[in-house]
Design an enzyme around this catalytic site. Structure first.
Site, PDB file in Angstrom:
ATOM      1  CE  LYS A  27      -2.140  -1.098   3.868  1.00  0.00           C
ATOM      2  NZ  LYS A  27      -1.494  -2.398   4.181  1.00  0.00           N
ATOM      3  NE  ARG A  63      -4.813  -1.606   9.885  1.00  0.00           N
ATOM      4  CZ  ARG A  63      -3.748  -1.167   9.228  1.00  0.00           C
ATOM      5  NH1 ARG A  63      -3.717   0.028   8.701  1.00  0.00           N
ATOM      6  NH2 ARG A  63      -2.709  -1.953   9.093  1.00  0.00           N
ATOM      7  NE  ARG A  89       8.263  -2.945   6.373  1.00  0.00           N
ATOM      8  CZ  ARG A  89       6.986  -2.653   6.303  1.00  0.00           C
ATOM      9  NH1 ARG A  89       6.567  -1.682   5.523  1.00  0.00           N
ATOM     10  NH2 ARG A  89       6.102  -3.350   7.006  1.00  0.00           N
ATOM     11  NE  ARG A 135       6.064  -0.711  10.004  1.00  0.00           N
ATOM     12  CZ  ARG A 135       4.976  -0.656   9.234  1.00  0.00           C
ATOM     13  NH1 ARG A 135       4.976   0.048   8.130  1.00  0.00           N
ATOM     14  NH2 ARG A 135       3.896  -1.324   9.586  1.00  0.00           N
ATOM     15  NE  ARG A 172       1.793  -5.433  10.751  1.00  0.00           N
ATOM     16  CZ  ARG A 172       2.968  -5.305  10.121  1.00  0.00           C
ATOM     17  NH1 ARG A 172       4.063  -5.889  10.606  1.00  0.00           N
ATOM     18  NH2 ARG A 172       3.035  -4.612   9.018  1.00  0.00           N
TER      19      ARG A 172
HETATM   20  P1  AP5 Z   1       4.719  -1.578   1.870  1.00  0.00           P
HETATM   21  O1  AP5 Z   1       4.544  -0.728   0.677  1.00  0.00           O
HETATM   22  O2  AP5 Z   1       5.308  -0.994   3.090  1.00  0.00           O
HETATM   23  O3  AP5 Z   1       3.329  -2.300   2.215  1.00  0.00           O
HETATM   24  P2  AP5 Z   1       2.157  -1.816   3.131  1.00  0.00           P
HETATM   25  O4  AP5 Z   1       0.935  -2.478   2.619  1.00  0.00           O
HETATM   26  O5  AP5 Z   1       2.169  -0.345   3.250  1.00  0.00           O
HETATM   27  O6  AP5 Z   1       2.614  -2.533   4.476  1.00  0.00           O
HETATM   28  P3  AP5 Z   1       2.567  -2.030   5.957  1.00  0.00           P
HETATM   29  O7  AP5 Z   1       3.442  -2.940   6.739  1.00  0.00           O
HETATM   30  O8  AP5 Z   1       2.793  -0.566   6.063  1.00  0.00           O
HETATM   31  O9  AP5 Z   1       1.071  -2.352   6.281  1.00  0.00           O
HETATM   32  P4  AP5 Z   1       0.301  -2.291   7.582  1.00  0.00           P
HETATM   33  O10 AP5 Z   1      -1.077  -2.174   7.105  1.00  0.00           O
HETATM   34  O11 AP5 Z   1       0.566  -3.413   8.499  1.00  0.00           O
HETATM   35  O12 AP5 Z   1       0.945  -1.033   8.331  1.00  0.00           O
HETATM   36  P5  AP5 Z   1       0.367   0.349   8.786  1.00  0.00           P
HETATM   37  O13 AP5 Z   1       1.489   1.271   8.889  1.00  0.00           O
HETATM   38  O14 AP5 Z   1      -0.818   0.731   7.976  1.00  0.00           O
HETATM   39  O15 AP5 Z   1       5.557  -2.856   1.424  1.00  0.00           O
HETATM   40  C1  AP5 Z   1       5.999  -3.806   2.359  1.00  0.00           C
HETATM   41  C2  AP5 Z   1       7.447  -4.214   2.014  1.00  0.00           C
HETATM   42  O16 AP5 Z   1       7.454  -4.851   0.735  1.00  0.00           O
HETATM   43  C3  AP5 Z   1       8.409  -3.025   1.896  1.00  0.00           C
HETATM   44  O17 AP5 Z   1       9.667  -3.392   2.376  1.00  0.00           O
HETATM   45  C4  AP5 Z   1       8.465  -2.745   0.380  1.00  0.00           C
HETATM   46  O18 AP5 Z   1       9.661  -2.160  -0.024  1.00  0.00           O
HETATM   47  C5  AP5 Z   1       8.289  -4.143  -0.191  1.00  0.00           C
HETATM   48  N1  AP5 Z   1       7.596  -4.144  -1.497  1.00  0.00           N
HETATM   49  C6  AP5 Z   1       6.527  -3.359  -1.848  1.00  0.00           C
HETATM   50  N2  AP5 Z   1       6.141  -3.633  -3.111  1.00  0.00           N
HETATM   51  C7  AP5 Z   1       6.982  -4.621  -3.558  1.00  0.00           C
HETATM   52  C8  AP5 Z   1       7.071  -5.345  -4.791  1.00  0.00           C
HETATM   53  N3  AP5 Z   1       6.237  -5.103  -5.812  1.00  0.00           N
HETATM   54  N4  AP5 Z   1       8.030  -6.292  -4.882  1.00  0.00           N
HETATM   55  C9  AP5 Z   1       8.876  -6.536  -3.850  1.00  0.00           C
HETATM   56  N5  AP5 Z   1       8.842  -5.898  -2.662  1.00  0.00           N
HETATM   57  C10 AP5 Z   1       7.895  -4.946  -2.522  1.00  0.00           C
HETATM   58  O19 AP5 Z   1      -0.166   0.001  10.255  1.00  0.00           O
HETATM   59  C11 AP5 Z   1       0.726  -0.367  11.293  1.00  0.00           C
HETATM   60  C12 AP5 Z   1      -0.055  -0.499  12.604  1.00  0.00           C
HETATM   61  O20 AP5 Z   1      -0.611   0.783  12.959  1.00  0.00           O
HETATM   62  C13 AP5 Z   1      -1.261  -1.442  12.572  1.00  0.00           C
HETATM   63  O21 AP5 Z   1      -0.888  -2.773  12.830  1.00  0.00           O
HETATM   64  C14 AP5 Z   1      -2.139  -0.840  13.676  1.00  0.00           C
HETATM   65  O22 AP5 Z   1      -1.676  -1.223  14.948  1.00  0.00           O
HETATM   66  C15 AP5 Z   1      -1.910   0.648  13.518  1.00  0.00           C
HETATM   67  N6  AP5 Z   1      -2.876   1.297  12.594  1.00  0.00           N
HETATM   68  C16 AP5 Z   1      -2.605   1.912  11.402  1.00  0.00           C
HETATM   69  N7  AP5 Z   1      -3.715   2.374  10.828  1.00  0.00           N
HETATM   70  C17 AP5 Z   1      -4.740   2.034  11.632  1.00  0.00           C
HETATM   71  C18 AP5 Z   1      -6.153   2.203  11.558  1.00  0.00           C
HETATM   72  N8  AP5 Z   1      -6.735   2.811  10.501  1.00  0.00           N
HETATM   73  N9  AP5 Z   1      -6.910   1.704  12.578  1.00  0.00           N
HETATM   74  C19 AP5 Z   1      -6.344   1.087  13.654  1.00  0.00           C
HETATM   75  N10 AP5 Z   1      -5.013   0.892  13.781  1.00  0.00           N
HETATM   76  C20 AP5 Z   1      -4.216   1.353  12.780  1.00  0.00           C
HETATM   77 MG    MG Z   2       2.281   1.015   4.890  1.00  0.00          MG
END
Ligand code: AP5
Ligand code: MG
Length: 181
Positions: A13, A86, A125, A127, A138
């Site tokens: 994303k 979400r 990655r 994180r 997750r």
């Molecule tokens: P990346 O682009 O980072 O993927 P992403 O879908 O953004 O993954 P996230 O880990 O950010 O998702 P998430 O939903 O768990 O995290 P969020 O920050 O929203 O890609 C992932 C990896 O793959 C990277 O290393 C990238 O380089 C690589 N990659 C990408 N495309 C590729 C390709 N085509 N080929 C190869 N490699 C590739 O949420 C984190 C936490 O915050 C949640 O768990 C929750 O606790 C909280 N939170 C956030 N939003 C909310 C909400 N709305 N409500 C409640 N809690 C929330």
């Molecule tokens: Mg993200």
């Protein structure tokens, strides 16, 4: 135009958001990035959120909707929502916030990708919340609390599902086609 990018943790994303915002002049709103900024600032909200995020659970709908409402107030531009909504409650809250501005979601892009590919990407990655236990939780939280949004937006005829595997460029080309149509 307001767009949601929906997909499991690690589905790409954030990576695709960078391309989409450039191409379509949208403002990127990532609730995950906003929460990580709170953590880095050492705020009380950040401290509380960190414990929840380290477990891979969801921060409360009230906190999230409050943060988003604040951002929407200060924006004239179309938005790209990443990692939000979400839960159904967040989706309903967003619909309400946008309706107040006589606006609505135009498109929802769902990134569809295999779980094992996702786990590999995230472990590479590294994180804070990218360890195997947290990743599994997750993904479980996604399936239980977020996946129902797929039906929610499909029933509004807003959903387009895009294959999330391949190169960044290949995936973006699929998304671009949907958003340009
Ligand atoms: P990346 O682009 O980072 O993927 P992403 O879908 O953004 O993954 P996230 O880990 O950010 O998702 P998430 O939903 O768990 O995290 P969020 O920050 O929203 O890609 C992932 C990896 O793959 C990277 O290393 C990238 O380089 C690589 N990659 C990408 N495309 C590729 C390709 N085509 N080929 C190869 N490699 C590739 O949420 C984190 C936490 O915050 C949640 O768990 C929750 O606790 C909280 N939170 C956030 N939003 C909310 C909400 N709305 N409500 C409640 N809690 C929330
Ligand atoms: Mg993200």
């Amino acid at each position: 135009m307001h767009v949601i990018i929906l997909g499991a943790p690690g589905s790409g994303k954030g990576t695709q958001s960078a391309e989409i915002t450039k191409r379509f002049s949208l403002k990127h709103l990532s609730t995950g990035d906003m929460l990580r900024a709170e953590i880095n600032s050492g705020s009380e909200l950040g401290l509380a959120a960190k414990a929840v995020m380290d477990e891979g659970n969801l921060v409360s709908d009230d906190i999230i909707l409050g943060m988003v409402a604040e951002q929407l107030k200060n924006s004239e531009k179309g938005m790209l929502f990443d990692g939000f909504p979400r839960t159904i409650a967040q989706a309903e809250g967003l619909d309400k916030l946008l309706a107040e501005e006589k606006s609505e979601i135009s498109h929802v892009i769902e990134l569809d990708i295999d779980t094992e590919e996702i786990v590999e990407r995230m472990l590479a990655r590294g994180r804070d919340d990218d360890n195997e236990d947290t990743i599994r939780n997750r993904l479980a939280v996604f399936n239980k609390q977020t996946a129902p949004l797929i039906e929610y937006y499909r029933s509004q005829n807003k959903l387009s599902t895009v294959l999330g595997s391949g190169t960044v460029e290949e995936i973006f080309a699929r998304i671009e086609k949907v958003l340009s149509a």
